[in-house]
Design an enzyme around this catalytic site. Structure first.
Site, mmCIF file in Angstrom:
data_model
loop_
_atom_site.group_PDB
_atom_site.id
_atom_site.type_symbol
_atom_site.label_atom_id
_atom_site.label_comp_id
_atom_site.label_asym_id
_atom_site.label_seq_id
_atom_site.Cartn_x
_atom_site.Cartn_y
_atom_site.Cartn_z
ATOM 1 N N SER A 229 0.828 -1.215 0.000
ATOM 2 C CA SER A 229 0.000 0.000 0.000
ATOM 3 C C SER A 229 0.860 1.263 0.000
ATOM 4 O O SER A 229 2.005 1.262 0.459
ATOM 5 C CB SER A 229 -0.909 0.008 1.231
ATOM 6 O OG SER A 229 -0.131 0.276 2.370
ATOM 7 N N GLU A 250 6.511 -0.298 -5.280
ATOM 8 C CA GLU A 250 5.350 -0.575 -6.146
ATOM 9 C C GLU A 250 4.130 -0.433 -5.254
ATOM 10 O O GLU A 250 3.826 -1.313 -4.462
ATOM 11 C CB GLU A 250 5.429 -2.007 -6.701
ATOM 12 C CG GLU A 250 6.610 -2.274 -7.601
ATOM 13 C CD GLU A 250 6.561 -1.503 -8.908
ATOM 14 O OE1 GLU A 250 5.504 -0.924 -9.241
ATOM 15 O OE2 GLU A 250 7.596 -1.457 -9.588
ATOM 16 N N CYS A 284 -3.228 -4.458 -7.694
ATOM 17 C CA CYS A 284 -3.059 -2.993 -7.733
ATOM 18 C C CYS A 284 -3.365 -2.460 -9.125
ATOM 19 O O CYS A 284 -3.693 -1.287 -9.285
ATOM 20 C CB CYS A 284 -1.631 -2.604 -7.382
ATOM 21 S SG CYS A 284 -1.127 -3.277 -5.830
ATOM 22 N N GLU A 379 -8.919 1.796 -3.570
ATOM 23 C CA GLU A 379 -8.776 0.545 -4.314
ATOM 24 C C GLU A 379 -9.800 -0.433 -3.756
ATOM 25 O O GLU A 379 -9.784 -0.712 -2.551
ATOM 26 C CB GLU A 379 -7.384 -0.048 -4.053
ATOM 27 C CG GLU A 379 -6.298 0.503 -4.919
ATOM 28 C CD GLU A 379 -4.996 -0.261 -4.708
ATOM 29 O OE1 GLU A 379 -4.454 -0.768 -5.682
ATOM 30 O OE2 GLU A 379 -4.535 -0.350 -3.557
HETATM 31 C C1 SIN Z 1 -0.420 -6.075 -8.692
HETATM 32 O O1 SIN Z 1 -1.053 -5.280 -9.368
HETATM 33 O O2 SIN Z 1 -0.666 -6.203 -7.518
HETATM 34 C C2 SIN Z 1 0.613 -6.906 -9.407
HETATM 35 C C3 SIN Z 1 -0.053 -7.540 -10.514
HETATM 36 C C4 SIN Z 1 0.804 -7.901 -11.677
HETATM 37 O O3 SIN Z 1 2.020 -8.042 -11.606
HETATM 38 O O4 SIN Z 1 0.197 -8.067 -12.716
#
Ligand code: SIN
Length: 475
Positions: A229, A250, A284, A379
């Site tokens: 997060s 990320e 995500c 989200e």
């Molecule tokens: C994510 O969005 O949590 C990772 C998903 C991905 O690698 O496609």
């Protein structure tokens, strides 16, 4: 071990046991799979020392050797694909067919970085006079620590550990306490493949805060990588500041999925189903705000409603299942609160809201969503299609960009000028055009704004673990 279920942390090529244990539960049955040992302070320090020792040993390896080791790891992961996929469905809940797909996706990072290991080129820089020779080359950063989430228990690990090893870095991983089993199995297989001992350590813990603090405070750890997060990412970034670590983050997203009126509507619906319902919406990059141009809204809803009603929600091991359980009951509670808030504020629900029990959430559509509703800003991380009608391109671009996040965005259009305009105007790190699934080991995954820093995958993902050294020679 044939089922690859291990219950302890993995440090310096050995299992590390403690007396304090916690249960890893199957989200479909809510039954315990196994009790795992919770790492203690001594274990974290042992992993840091092991990773430091491994980094010294890695310095004596060359890129070809590391490439061959990674390729052996890849082959072992593929050899154990079925077992790993079953383990993933057990601890994470996703349908087995998706777990099998994730093993291929996750193994793809290992194979890609086995290849890229050999391509960390430097530069020869034209000098500004005749008395100097200027070059630059890349060296591994050193000891890396990382925290990975529960939604993709294999792919999120391999896309960090494989480039790190390719670069010559050692790794200390703290996987989510909900899905540590895939991570331990991956470390065990990496050891079998011939990884330098201590180059891939897994710390199992329920106390992510404490372990995170020990890793971010350590002077030995030179790089920190996190997927999770935005809130936790900010905290970890601030912790990394005291030792000026390199970081990759990320973080969260709030992906717009735009269907323009000139789109191929059937294609758009297929893309939307994939972008929304992969992993029950727990990604995500999942489509979060579905913007549909008003003059095709009814057509889209008429066509997509029966498809959503036909999705089978059940234990990921059942035949034909499309939607598994959410990760734990609290996740379902959060999704239901978002639905309720939207309905209280005037949204309309299409679909079956029956409670399926446990962490199972029926997929539904919420239409007439507005910016006043929580579901617009958060989200969803669940199988809820949140529909917002729009009238024109300028309006939908403004709405799409008006969030603090910038991870993935999708749109469907057949107008080439619009395709160029919109892909340039969307403030997101990744854009899917007439495509709902964009993740690929060969491409750079990552976000802008509060969705993160750095890129994973592609040739860019290797640089996240390398330092550039400039060399100036006077001759
Ligand atoms: C994510 O969005 O949590 C990772 C998903 C991905 O690698 O496609």
């Amino acid at each position: 071990m044939s089922n690859l279920i291990f219950s302890d942390s993995f440090i310096n090529g050995e299992f590390y046991k403690t007396d304090t244990r916690f249960s890893v539960d199957d989200p479909a049955t809510e039954k315990s799979i196994v009790n795992v040992s919770d790492i203690d302070e001594q274990g974290v320090n042992k992993a840091i020392t092991a990773a430091q020792g491994a980094f010294s040993k890695l310095k004596a390896t060359n890129a070809t050797e590391r490439s061959e080791t990674l390729m052996r790891w890849y082959e072992l992961v593929i050899k154990h694909k079925q077992t790993l996929a079953e383990l993933m469905t057990k601890e994470q809940g996703k349908p087995l067919k998706e777990s099998l797909g994730e093993i291929d996706y996750g193994a793809g990072f290992i194979k890609w970085y086995a290849e890229e290991a050999k391509r960390s080129y430097g530069d020869v820089i034209p000098a500004t006079d005749n008395n100097h020779r200027l070059t630059s080359f890349k060296q591994p950063i050193g000891v890396v620590a990382g925290i990975t989430p529960w939604n993709f228990p294999v792919a999120m690990v391999t896309r960090k550990v494989a480039p790190a090893y390719a670069a010559g870095c050692s790794f200390i991983l703290k996987p989510s306490e909900h899905t540590p089993l895939c991570a331990i199995a991956l470390a065990y297989l990496a050891d079998q493949a011939g990884f330098v001992k201590g180059a891939f350590n897994v710390l199992v813990s329920q106390n992510a805060k404490k372990v995170g603090e020990m890793l971010t405070d350590s002077e030995v750890v030179r790089k920190f990588t996190f997927t999770g997060s935005t809130g936790v990412g900010k905290q970890l970034l601030s912790q990394c500041a005291s030792t000026i670590k390199r970081t990759s983050m990320e973080l969260g997203g709030n992906a717009p999925f735009i269907i323009f009126d000139n789109a191929d509507i059937n294609d758009a619906i297929d893309g939307l189903m994939a972008a929304k319902f992969r992993n029950s919406g727990q990604a995500c990059v999942a489509a979060n705000r579905i913007f549909i141009q008003r003059n095709v809204l009814n057509e889209v809803l008429e066509k997509i409603t029966p498809k959503i009603a036909a999705l089978k929600v059940a234990n990921g091991f059942e035949e034909g299942v499309d939607i598994g359980p959410l990760i734990y009951p609290k996740a379902k509670e959060k999704v239901q609160q978002l639905i309720q808030d939207a309905l209280n504020k005037g949204a309309t629900l299409i679909g079956d809201q029956r409670d399926l029990g446990g962490s199972f959430q029926n997929p539904v559509i919420i239409t007439n969503v507005t910016t006043h509703m929580d579901i617009y800003h958060q989200e969803v991380f669940g199988p809820v299609l949140t529909v917002i009608p729009f009238d024109n391109e300028a309006e939908v671009l403004a709405l799409s960009n008006d969030v603090p996040y910038g991870l993935a965005a999708y749109f469907y259009s057949q107008n080439i000028k619009q395709i160029h305009r919109v892909s340039e105007a969307l403030e997101f790190g990744m854009i899917g055009i007439n495509e709902g699934v964009i993740s690929n080991p060969v491409a750079p995954f990552g976000g802008v704004k509060q969705s993160g820093l750095g890129r994973e995958g592609g040739h860019q993902g290797l640089n996240e673990y390398l330092e550039e050294k400039y060399v100036c020679i006077r001759i």
